[in-house]
Motif scaffolding. Sequence first.
Motif, mmCIF file in Angstrom:
data_model
loop_
_atom_site.group_PDB
_atom_site.id
_atom_site.type_symbol
_atom_site.label_atom_id
_atom_site.label_comp_id
_atom_site.label_asym_id
_atom_site.label_seq_id
_atom_site.Cartn_x
_atom_site.Cartn_y
_atom_site.Cartn_z
ATOM 1 N N VAL A 7 0.860 -1.169 0.000
ATOM 2 C CA VAL A 7 0.000 0.000 0.000
ATOM 3 C C VAL A 7 0.902 1.226 0.000
ATOM 4 O O VAL A 7 1.862 1.291 0.768
ATOM 5 C CB VAL A 7 -0.913 0.026 1.255
ATOM 6 C CG1 VAL A 7 -1.753 1.285 1.290
ATOM 7 C CG2 VAL A 7 -1.773 -1.208 1.312
ATOM 8 N N ILE A 8 0.603 2.188 -0.887
ATOM 9 C CA ILE A 8 1.373 3.422 -0.980
ATOM 10 C C ILE A 8 0.395 4.585 -0.894
ATOM 11 O O ILE A 8 -0.670 4.545 -1.522
ATOM 12 C CB ILE A 8 2.158 3.490 -2.309
ATOM 13 C CG1 ILE A 8 3.107 2.303 -2.436
ATOM 14 C CG2 ILE A 8 2.918 4.795 -2.428
ATOM 15 C CD1 ILE A 8 3.785 2.198 -3.784
ATOM 16 N N ASP A 9 0.763 5.631 -0.130
ATOM 17 C CA ASP A 9 -0.123 6.788 -0.028
ATOM 18 C C ASP A 9 -0.072 7.596 -1.322
ATOM 19 O O ASP A 9 0.736 7.344 -2.221
ATOM 20 C CB ASP A 9 0.219 7.636 1.186
ATOM 21 C CG ASP A 9 1.463 8.476 0.997
ATOM 22 O OD1 ASP A 9 2.376 8.016 0.288
ATOM 23 O OD2 ASP A 9 1.522 9.589 1.544
ATOM 24 N N LEU A 10 -0.926 8.586 -1.438
ATOM 25 C CA LEU A 10 -1.071 9.365 -2.659
ATOM 26 C C LEU A 10 0.217 10.072 -3.060
ATOM 27 O O LEU A 10 0.565 10.140 -4.232
ATOM 28 C CB LEU A 10 -2.213 10.383 -2.487
ATOM 29 C CG LEU A 10 -2.535 11.227 -3.709
ATOM 30 C CD1 LEU A 10 -3.012 10.343 -4.852
ATOM 31 C CD2 LEU A 10 -3.591 12.264 -3.367
ATOM 32 N N PHE A 11 0.960 10.603 -2.104
ATOM 33 C CA PHE A 11 2.197 11.326 -2.396
ATOM 34 C C PHE A 11 3.424 10.408 -2.398
ATOM 35 O O PHE A 11 4.546 10.875 -2.526
ATOM 36 C CB PHE A 11 2.391 12.461 -1.388
ATOM 37 C CG PHE A 11 1.316 13.498 -1.483
ATOM 38 C CD1 PHE A 11 1.233 14.327 -2.588
ATOM 39 C CD2 PHE A 11 0.381 13.632 -0.473
ATOM 40 C CE1 PHE A 11 0.235 15.273 -2.684
ATOM 41 C CE2 PHE A 11 -0.621 14.573 -0.562
ATOM 42 C CZ PHE A 11 -0.699 15.402 -1.666
ATOM 43 N N GLU A 12 3.224 9.129 -2.226
ATOM 44 C CA GLU A 12 4.279 8.113 -2.214
ATOM 45 C C GLU A 12 5.334 8.373 -1.140
ATOM 46 O O GLU A 12 6.512 8.096 -1.326
ATOM 47 C CB GLU A 12 4.923 7.978 -3.592
ATOM 48 C CG GLU A 12 3.961 7.514 -4.641
ATOM 49 C CD GLU A 12 4.605 7.244 -5.985
ATOM 50 O OE1 GLU A 12 5.835 7.264 -6.081
ATOM 51 O OE2 GLU A 12 3.854 7.004 -6.941
ATOM 52 N N ASN A 13 4.915 8.913 0.008
ATOM 53 C CA ASN A 13 5.812 9.140 1.140
ATOM 54 C C ASN A 13 5.772 8.007 2.145
ATOM 55 O O ASN A 13 6.731 7.802 2.880
ATOM 56 C CB ASN A 13 5.465 10.446 1.851
ATOM 57 C CG ASN A 13 5.818 11.653 1.025
ATOM 58 O OD1 ASN A 13 6.796 11.640 0.293
ATOM 59 N ND2 ASN A 13 5.007 12.686 1.121
ATOM 60 N N LEU A 14 4.668 7.303 2.204
ATOM 61 C CA LEU A 14 4.506 6.188 3.135
ATOM 62 C C LEU A 14 4.211 4.918 2.350
ATOM 63 O O LEU A 14 3.375 4.923 1.452
ATOM 64 C CB LEU A 14 3.366 6.462 4.116
ATOM 65 C CG LEU A 14 3.525 7.693 4.995
ATOM 66 C CD1 LEU A 14 2.246 7.963 5.756
ATOM 67 C CD2 LEU A 14 4.680 7.508 5.956
#
Length: 187
Positions: A7-14
């Motif tokens: 799973v990746i957040d929208l901004f690809e930070n997490l």
Amino acid sequence: GLIRFGVIDLFENLRITGGIRLSGTFDSNEYLISVENLKGKFDKQLIFHRMAFFSSNDTTLFKTHTHNIYFSYSKPITPVLALKGTLTYRYDRHVYLSTDMVTLNSKAFSQHWASLKGEIIFDNTRRRCINIYYGTRFKIFGEYYKELTARKSDMFVFGVDFRKYTKIHRELIWANRFAAITYCGPT
């Protein structure tokens, strides 16, 4: 095969990644979970990895359960150059398999390990297609291992891995690699 999901957040930070590998007999399975935080000046990653496998010494069979925890901290200096440090804890539990009366009465034993690793990483390669890259990449690293329950178990490892990919023709790549490693065992 390894089944991996993430799973990746929208901004690809997490990023959260999990994986499982099941053996055909379901007795040597492997599990993995990783959490990455790419916010801020440092990239942070925490990994938990568990696996079980069969092994032996000269006369005895045993099953080993290994649990690893990795904590990595990396500092991207440029888009192609980074410094990385990793702290690791490993717990191994060895269970004797009952093949005779001696091993039937044997107790399981365990090992506790800690390690520290530092790396300089350079990678300006571009992926052309599967296993075809253009550019240069290298890694210089040093590692220190210590068995926490033993007196003389220190081990130092130093190494370098250098790779250069040169385009010769459209889909033809010339790859050069130089790798060297040295270690100093228990003192």
